[in-house]
Design a protein around this motif. Structure first.
Motif, PDB file in Angstrom:
ATOM      1  N   VAL A 185      26.918  41.744  64.092  1.00 46.97           N
ATOM      2  CA  VAL A 185      26.018  42.835  63.680  1.00 46.97           C
ATOM      3  C   VAL A 185      26.830  43.771  62.794  1.00 46.97           C
ATOM      4  CG1 VAL A 185      24.543  44.740  64.451  1.00 46.97           C
ATOM      5  CG2 VAL A 185      24.674  42.634  65.818  1.00 46.97           C
ATOM      6  N   ASP A 186      26.289  44.085  61.620  1.00 48.91           N
ATOM      7  CA  ASP A 186      27.072  44.940  60.708  1.00 48.91           C
ATOM      8  C   ASP A 186      26.186  45.439  59.565  1.00 48.91           C
ATOM      9  OD1 ASP A 186      29.383  46.151  59.468  1.00 48.91           O
ATOM     10  OD2 ASP A 186      30.568  44.698  60.601  1.00 48.91           O
ATOM     11  N   ASP A 213      31.922  45.782  50.749  1.00 52.73           N
ATOM     12  CA  ASP A 213      32.079  44.313  50.637  1.00 52.73           C
ATOM     13  C   ASP A 213      30.887  43.605  51.251  1.00 52.73           C
ATOM     14  OD1 ASP A 213      34.564  44.674  49.597  1.00 52.73           O
ATOM     15  OD2 ASP A 213      35.670  43.870  51.314  1.00 52.73           O
ATOM     16  N   LEU A 214      30.369  44.173  52.351  1.00 52.34           N
ATOM     17  CA  LEU A 214      29.266  43.499  53.052  1.00 52.34           C
ATOM     18  C   LEU A 214      27.934  43.710  52.335  1.00 52.34           C
ATOM     19  CD1 LEU A 214      30.078  44.024  56.848  1.00 52.34           C
ATOM     20  CD2 LEU A 214      30.846  42.250  55.302  1.00 52.34           C
ATOM     21  N   TRP A 215      27.921  44.653  51.391  1.00 47.17           N
ATOM     22  CA  TRP A 215      26.735  44.808  50.539  1.00 47.17           C
ATOM     23  C   TRP A 215      26.787  43.776  49.415  1.00 47.17           C
ATOM     24  CZ3 TRP A 215      24.338  50.169  49.291  1.00 47.17           C
ATOM     25  CH2 TRP A 215      24.316  50.959  50.453  1.00 47.17           C
ATOM     26  N   ARG A 216      28.006  43.547  48.936  1.00 50.58           N
ATOM     27  CA  ARG A 216      28.156  42.711  47.726  1.00 50.58           C
ATOM     28  C   ARG A 216      28.006  41.233  48.030  1.00 50.58           C
ATOM     29  NH1 ARG A 216      32.985  46.066  47.129  1.00 50.58           N
ATOM     30  NH2 ARG A 216      32.336  47.915  45.999  1.00 50.58           N
ATOM     31  N   ARG A 217      28.397  40.835  49.231  1.00 52.93           N
ATOM     32  CA  ARG A 217      28.376  39.407  49.587  1.00 52.93           C
ATOM     33  C   ARG A 217      27.587  39.196  50.857  1.00 52.93           C
ATOM     34  NH1 ARG A 217      31.035  36.270  45.600  1.00 52.93           N
ATOM     35  NH2 ARG A 217      32.922  37.351  44.970  1.00 52.93           N
ATOM     36  N   GLY A 229      23.977  26.478  60.915  1.00 50.64           N
ATOM     37  CA  GLY A 229      22.705  27.023  61.394  1.00 50.64           C
ATOM     38  C   GLY A 229      22.627  28.530  61.274  1.00 50.64           C
ATOM     39  N   LEU A 230      23.137  29.075  60.183  1.00 50.00           N
ATOM     40  CA  LEU A 230      23.170  30.542  60.043  1.00 50.00           C
ATOM     41  C   LEU A 230      21.747  31.115  59.989  1.00 50.00           C
ATOM     42  CD1 LEU A 230      25.544  32.607  57.863  1.00 50.00           C
ATOM     43  CD2 LEU A 230      23.106  33.053  57.735  1.00 50.00           C
ATOM     44  N   ARG A 231      21.547  32.157  60.766  1.00 48.42           N
ATOM     45  CA  ARG A 231      20.255  32.845  60.811  1.00 48.42           C
ATOM     46  C   ARG A 231      20.518  34.334  60.658  1.00 48.42           C
ATOM     47  NH1 ARG A 231      18.090  34.132  65.651  1.00 48.42           N
ATOM     48  NH2 ARG A 231      19.367  32.613  66.736  1.00 48.42           N
ATOM     49  N   LYS A 232      19.724  34.972  59.782  1.00 44.34           N
ATOM     50  CA  LYS A 232      19.959  36.401  59.536  1.00 44.34           C
ATOM     51  C   LYS A 232      18.691  37.189  59.808  1.00 44.34           C
ATOM     52  CE  LYS A 232      20.734  39.524  55.634  1.00 44.34           C
ATOM     53  NZ  LYS A 232      21.290  39.714  54.305  1.00 44.34           N
ATOM     54  N   LEU A 239      19.682  47.793  55.690  1.00 42.69           N
ATOM     55  CA  LEU A 239      21.004  48.425  55.783  1.00 42.69           C
ATOM     56  C   LEU A 239      21.871  47.772  56.866  1.00 42.69           C
ATOM     57  CD1 LEU A 239      22.988  50.663  54.894  1.00 42.69           C
ATOM     58  CD2 LEU A 239      21.899  52.180  56.541  1.00 42.69           C
ATOM     59  N   TYR A 240      21.187  47.177  57.848  1.00 38.61           N
ATOM     60  CA  TYR A 240      21.925  46.491  58.913  1.00 38.61           C
ATOM     61  C   TYR A 240      21.460  45.051  58.997  1.00 38.61           C
ATOM     62  CZ  TYR A 240      22.592  51.373  60.093  1.00 38.61           C
ATOM     63  OH  TYR A 240      22.883  52.708  60.021  1.00 38.61           O
ATOM     64  N   GLN A 241      22.368  44.206  59.482  1.00 33.85           N
ATOM     65  CA  GLN A 241      22.008  42.801  59.653  1.00 33.85           C
ATOM     66  C   GLN A 241      22.573  42.277  60.962  1.00 33.85           C
ATOM     67  OE1 GLN A 241      24.065  40.115  56.892  1.00 33.85           O
ATOM     68  NE2 GLN A 241      25.653  41.658  56.545  1.00 33.85           N
ATOM     69  N   LYS A 242      21.827  41.339  61.512  1.00 31.91           N
ATOM     70  CA  LYS A 242      22.356  40.540  62.631  1.00 31.91           C
ATOM     71  C   LYS A 242      22.423  39.111  62.117  1.00 31.91           C
ATOM     72  CE  LYS A 242      19.676  38.923  65.869  1.00 31.91           C
ATOM     73  NZ  LYS A 242      18.685  38.887  66.951  1.00 31.91           N
ATOM     74  N   VAL A 243      23.602  38.527  62.210  1.00 31.13           N
ATOM     75  CA  VAL A 243      23.767  37.142  61.765  1.00 31.13           C
ATOM     76  C   VAL A 243      24.188  36.319  62.975  1.00 31.13           C
ATOM     77  CG1 VAL A 243      25.215  35.637  60.355  1.00 31.13           C
ATOM     78  CG2 VAL A 243      24.256  37.715  59.365  1.00 31.13           C
ATOM     79  N   VAL A 244      23.515  35.195  63.141  1.00 29.76           N
ATOM     80  CA  VAL A 244      23.828  34.315  64.268  1.00 29.76           C
ATOM     81  C   VAL A 244      24.244  32.961  63.706  1.00 29.76           C
ATOM     82  CG1 VAL A 244      22.917  33.293  66.388  1.00 29.76           C
ATOM     83  CG2 VAL A 244      22.053  35.504  65.604  1.00 29.76           C
TER      84      VAL A 244
END
Ligand SMILES: C[S@@+](CC[C@H](N)C(=O)[O-])C[C@H]1O[C@@H](n2cnc3c(N)ncnc32)[C@H](O)[C@@H]1O
Length: 247
Positions: A185-186, A213-217, A229-232, A239-244
């Motif tokens: 989560v970031d 950096d997390l905005w750019r990539r 199996g990346l899920r976002k 502004l925030y994301q959870k990536v599994v």
């Protein structure tokens, strides 16, 4: 609950390679923490100031509970086996993880490079929590490969310079079992219509110089190629994301 400085099996630990020593001080504290985050995590007064639910929530624009619950929901109500939390966080996230580990008959390990943070976390947990607090650097986890069923990385990656971020994720992938779940989560880049897309960068550049950096990539860029199996899921206008991902 146990507090172990230095790791599970300290006697068997080889010294860190010189490249790691460069950006750490003699106590092993990363340069970016001492330079950019001393006021938030390193200084004992910082810990006192920031260990307040309302303040953490304010910093996350009122999204703390939502993001915490999203991470918890992804991991499950009961956490059997071994779970890993990479880095302490202010607030009650770890208390919830600890309860869920107890409910599943499992165990939680929390690693952090700052003793002051581990001590703070210890005060928040009940004495019988099935939790070990391990003083370790996320870029050099002194833990066996494939020993965790799942791992959580909550708002750590945006604080780290690129090299550390990549090494942290390589280490997390190494210590999680094949098929295990990794939840991150970031920050992420908000949508075009979000006012913070335009207002937030100057402040972030000043206070959290690696966060953009997390905005750019996309998160996938920072993960080892083996991630599958990346899920976002996005929150608060992106502004925030959870990536599994699955190891
Ligand atoms: C997870 S991040 C920020 C979390 C979030 N802002 C909060 O506290 O609500 C902060 C923690 O990461 C830890 N940390 C930073 N770099 C680290 C590293 N290389 N290894 C282990 N822990 C680290 C800091 O010591 C601090 O406890």
């Amino acid at each position: 609950m146990s507090l172990m400085y230095g790791g599970l099996d300290n006697t068997a630990i080889a010294p860190s390679p010189p490249v790691l020593q460069h950006c750490r001080d003699e106590a092993g504290i990363p340069h970016y923490l001492n330079t950019h985050y001393w006021w938030a995590y390193v200084h004992p007064k910082g810990v006192k100031v920031f260990e307040r639910g309302w303040l953490v929530n304010l910093i996350l624009w009122g999204n703390y509970a939502r993001l915490r619950d999203a991470a918890l929901a992804e991991l499950g109500d009961r956490l059997p086996g071994k779970s890993l939390q990479v880095a302490c966080v202010y607030g009650d996230l770890t208390c919830h993880l600890s309860k869920r580990s107890a409910a599943g008959g499992g165990r939680l390990d929390v690693v952090d490079v700052l003793p002051v943070q581990l001590n703070n976390l210890r005060r928040k947990l009940p004495p019988d929590a099935p939790v070990r607090l391990l003083r370790m650097d996320s870029i050099d986890l002194r833990l066996p490969s494939g020993c965790y069923d799942r791992a959580l990385v909550f708002f750590l990656l945006h604080e780290q310079p690129r090299h550390d971020r990549e090494r942290t994720m390589r280490e997390v992938f190494r210590v999680v079992k094949p098929g295990g779940k990794i939840v991150i989560v970031d920050y992420a880049m908000p949508r075009w219509w979000h006012p913070l897309r335009y207002l937030w960068p100057p402040l972030l550049r000043w206070l959290e110089p690696f966060a953009l950096d997390l905005w750019r990539r996309e998160m996938a860029y920072w993960l080892p190629a083996a991630a599958s199996g990346l899920r976002k899921e996005s929150f608060f206008g992106g502004l925030y994301q959870k990536v599994v991902v699955t190891r």
